[in-house]
Design a protein around this motif. Sequence first.
Motif, short mmCIF file in Angstrom:
data_model
loop_
_atom_site.label_atom_id
_atom_site.label_comp_id
_atom_site.label_asym_id
_atom_site.label_seq_id
_atom_site.Cartn_x
_atom_site.Cartn_y
_atom_site.Cartn_z
N HIS A 147 0.85 -1.19 0.00
CA HIS A 147 0.00 0.00 0.00
C HIS A 147 0.89 1.24 0.00
CE1 HIS A 147 -3.22 2.83 1.09
NE2 HIS A 147 -2.32 3.37 1.89
N ALA A 148 0.49 2.23 -0.82
CA ALA A 148 1.21 3.51 -0.83
C ALA A 148 0.23 4.61 -1.19
CB ALA A 148 2.37 3.48 -1.82
N SER A 149 0.48 5.80 -0.67
CA SER A 149 -0.33 6.97 -1.03
C SER A 149 0.57 8.19 -1.08
CB SER A 149 -1.46 7.19 -0.03
OG SER A 149 -2.23 8.32 -0.42
N PHE A 150 0.53 8.85 -2.25
CA PHE A 150 1.26 10.10 -2.46
C PHE A 150 0.28 11.24 -2.73
CE2 PHE A 150 3.86 6.53 -3.85
CZ PHE A 150 5.05 6.76 -3.21
N ARG A 151 -0.98 11.02 -2.43
CA ARG A 151 -2.07 11.93 -2.76
C ARG A 151 -1.89 13.31 -2.12
NH1 ARG A 151 -7.05 12.70 -0.18
NH2 ARG A 151 -6.40 11.19 1.41
N ALA A 152 -2.37 14.33 -2.84
CA ALA A 152 -2.45 15.70 -2.32
C ALA A 152 -1.10 16.23 -1.84
CB ALA A 152 -3.49 15.78 -1.19
N ASN A 153 -0.12 16.23 -2.74
CA ASN A 153 1.16 16.89 -2.52
C ASN A 153 1.43 17.81 -3.71
OD1 ASN A 153 2.76 15.92 -0.01
ND2 ASN A 153 1.82 14.03 -0.79
N ARG A 154 2.69 18.12 -3.99
CA ARG A 154 3.06 18.96 -5.12
C ARG A 154 4.05 18.22 -6.01
NH1 ARG A 154 4.05 24.57 -1.63
NH2 ARG A 154 1.89 24.75 -0.87
N LEU A 155 3.84 16.92 -6.13
CA LEU A 155 4.78 16.07 -6.87
C LEU A 155 4.58 16.23 -8.37
CD1 LEU A 155 4.35 12.94 -4.59
CD2 LEU A 155 6.33 14.47 -4.65
N CYS A 156 5.66 15.98 -9.10
CA CYS A 156 5.64 16.15 -10.55
C CYS A 156 6.57 15.12 -11.18
CB CYS A 156 6.07 17.57 -10.92
SG CYS A 156 5.69 18.04 -12.62
N GLY A 157 6.35 14.81 -12.46
CA GLY A 157 7.23 13.90 -13.15
C GLY A 157 6.62 12.51 -13.30
N GLU A 158 7.41 11.62 -13.89
CA GLU A 158 6.91 10.29 -14.19
C GLU A 158 6.91 9.41 -12.95
OE1 GLU A 158 7.38 7.04 -17.76
OE2 GLU A 158 9.23 7.90 -16.94
N ILE A 159 5.80 8.73 -12.74
CA ILE A 159 5.68 7.74 -11.67
C ILE A 159 6.64 6.60 -11.98
CG2 ILE A 159 4.10 6.05 -10.65
CD1 ILE A 159 1.82 8.07 -11.35
#
Length: 599
Positions: A555-567
């Motif tokens: 499980h992982a969550s990167f939701r609601a940040n300011r991330l950019c670029g290719e996953i």
Amino acid sequence: MQILMWVLKLFLIVSLQPPILAQAQKDVQATAAAEAAAPACFEGDRVALLGFKARIFRDTTDILSSWTGKDCCGGGWEGVECDPATGRVIRLILQRPVDQGLSNFMKGILSPTLGNLHFLEVMVISGMKRIAGPIPQSFSNLTRLTQLILEDNFLQGDIPSNLGHLPLLQTLSLSGNRLTGQIPPALGNLRNLQQLSLARNSLTGPFPISFKNLISLQSIDLSYNLLSGNIPDFMGQFRNLTYLVLTSNQLSGQIPISLCSLIKLSELSLGHNRLVGKIPPQIGNLKSLAILSLVSNQLIGQIPESIAQMQNLWNLNLSRNLFSDPLPNTLPSGLPSLLSLDLSYNNFDLGTVPQWIRTRELSSIYLAGCKLRGTLPNFTTPDSLSSLDLSDNYFTEGISNFFTRMTTLEQAKLSNNQLKSDVSAIKLPDGLSSIDLHSNQLYGSLSSILSNKTSKFLEAVDISNNQISGTIPEFSNSLNLKVLNMASNKLTGYIPNSISNLAKLERLDISRNQIGGTIPTSLGLLLKLQWLDLSINTLSGKIPDSLLQIQALRHASFRANRLCGEIPQGRPFNIFPPVTYAHNLCLCGRPLPPCKGKK
């Protein structure tokens, strides 16, 4: 005269020696003759064993590699024992050694040829994990069998009803498999049965009425199945019963009063069922009872006063029912052997921890959800406590010095109270392995709890949903944390590169804070990580490809940040649901739309 005596002794020695030597020679010859006369392995038994070996496609225990040659009785065949007088196999004991991990197993099925071992008295094939398929019908031919133990394998299908044709059977254990269907009524024919364990399967239906014939039973374990119906009254006739465990089924109805006549009973575990009604007032008749667990049922009323008469009871778990006040007046002077007490999540309104609990030398106290208020209690013998749960109450004060004299405390839960304190003032015991303080009003910095002075025994810290501020501290490589939850606080700053020192970490949650900066590439060194939540922060930059090294991640969550670029384009990141990456600046690549310039 002395010369004469010496001559006489010499004569006696010389004259007696030949008979002694002759007798010794005869003894050696007799032994050799007996060994020569001992029959070798019966050919039919050897063929039956090799039939079993042929159906095992993989054996990482290396036990069956010793099954070579024509004599299965010579001691070279591991797990096989014969009757020296007849050469017939009487015991087959194949157990995975306790010190071997899950990488050691046998994969295959049980061969019906084992049913040809007509002189077999004991069959133990346990802990092999991957022996699948049904229990062969041919096992009903083993009429001399006294023990049949096939636990902790992967056996499937119904329990064969013809196992009820084994008249001498005293122990039957099929626990820890994938068996389905109902318990066959034919097992009620096993009148010599003393130990019955069918736990950890998927058995359904009620208790067979024929079980009333099993009057020799001493131990019953049917836990972790899907059994339904009532607990039958006839169980009160099993006068030799010492162990009755029916935990985690779907049993309904009331606790039969007849169970209170089982005066030899040492454990009664009926937890995690659908039992209703009250505890029978005759429960105090169970003078030998050491463990009573009725957790997670729908039992009502007050705890009967007679429960205090149980002189040997050391573990009492009545949690998660509908019991109500008041507690019996007999408890302060009763239960002299009590060590572990769980009254959590009932309809108690205790106000304060009763004095008889505070002054007892207990090792485990669980009073979660008992409407306790005010200052945390002062225990008379805090150094006896190893586990304590006072969560989901209304405590407000007293946490700073609460743990001071709890030198043997290993687990503590004070979550979901109203405790207000600077977290840096809390002194944790050196031997503590788990601390849960979530959902309180704690404030201050984490630097004192998570420092190079933190105990190496500490494995789990949950301080989420408080008012903790400051930055995430640097982590030393002396920490052995497996769970770290700092979610829903007021943390600022960035994730330190030293996060990689938490090599044993399995769960990391820093969601709902104000953490900025980039995700450090060193996070990819946490190879045991299974749960990662960095959501709702102000993280920027790219999700580093180094995280692809974490193959255990579920499980992982990167939701609601300011991330950019290719996953990162590899499992599991490219197959997580899109919500995992939602509400960021410009993340792209599977499972989101492709990045610009890429098809």
